[in-house]
Design a protein around this motif. Structure first.
Motif, short mmCIF file in Angstrom:
data_model
loop_
_atom_site.label_atom_id
_atom_site.label_comp_id
_atom_site.label_asym_id
_atom_site.label_seq_id
_atom_site.Cartn_x
_atom_site.Cartn_y
_atom_site.Cartn_z
N HIS A 90 0.84 -1.20 0.00
CA HIS A 90 0.00 0.00 0.00
C HIS A 90 0.87 1.25 0.00
O HIS A 90 0.63 2.19 -0.77
N ARG A 95 -0.67 -2.65 -6.26
CA ARG A 95 -1.93 -3.40 -6.15
C ARG A 95 -1.58 -4.86 -6.44
O ARG A 95 -1.01 -5.17 -7.47
N GLU A 113 -10.55 -2.74 4.88
CA GLU A 113 -10.14 -1.55 4.14
C GLU A 113 -8.76 -1.73 3.52
O GLU A 113 -8.54 -1.39 2.36
N ARG A 116 -9.00 -4.21 0.66
CA ARG A 116 -9.68 -3.61 -0.50
C ARG A 116 -8.74 -2.62 -1.21
O ARG A 116 -8.70 -2.55 -2.43
N ASP A 117 -7.96 -1.85 -0.44
CA ASP A 117 -7.06 -0.85 -1.02
C ASP A 117 -5.82 -1.46 -1.67
O ASP A 117 -5.19 -0.82 -2.50
N THR A 118 -5.48 -2.68 -1.29
CA THR A 118 -4.21 -3.26 -1.72
C THR A 118 -4.36 -4.42 -2.70
O THR A 118 -3.51 -4.62 -3.56
#
Length: 143
Positions: A90, A95, A113, A116-118
């Motif tokens: 992150h 990704r 979270e 989902r972000d990574t």
């Protein structure tokens, strides 16, 4: 009539925590033949025979499996993603595209979270271990 039997299928070196349960349906004749081989001492139990049969089939298709793993760029074996791994990715703006043949696990302390972000996508042929919250957060990305 078909009988449903739950069997554990694993690699020889797997620990009990690494086992995944599968369910198969067998007809009474097949089941009887398995029980006969077990009673004659060829196998320790039903699971032993089924694991052996599966390993024999996997060995028979070993070349195709190797080629497919290479072609699809799959990581073979057990791959664990820690919170620190995902935080590093992150921070670097990366990704992850997780592709595993075997077991992929995401640490219990990974938040939905962060996942989902990574994590961009997950393809697991085998088993995925993650909290239900992380699995829900990634539901659209798990193939």
């Amino acid at each position: 009539m078909t009988r449903e039997i739950a069997k554990l299928v694993t690699r020889e070196a797997a620990r009990p925590a690494d086992l995944e349960k599968i369910t198969i349906n067998l007809g009474p004749i097949d089941l009887g033949q398995i029980d006969l081989l077990v009673s004659e001492g060829f196998y320790a139990n039903r699971s032993d025979l089924i694991r052996t049969a599966i390993r024999n089939q996997l060995q028979a298709h070993a070349d195709v499996l190797r080629q497919t793993v290479a072609r699809r760029s799959l990581v073979l074996g057990i791959h664990h993603y820690t919170r620190a791994d995902l935080e590093r990715a992150h921070s670097a703006g990366e990704r992850l595209q997780i592709q595993v043949l075997g077991l992929a696990s995401i640490a219990d302390d990974v938040t939905p979270e962060l996942a989902r972000d990574t994590i961009e996508s997950i393809v697991v042929l085998g088993a995925l271990h993650a909290s239900s919250a992380v699995k829900a957060a990634l539901a659209g990305r798990i193939q």
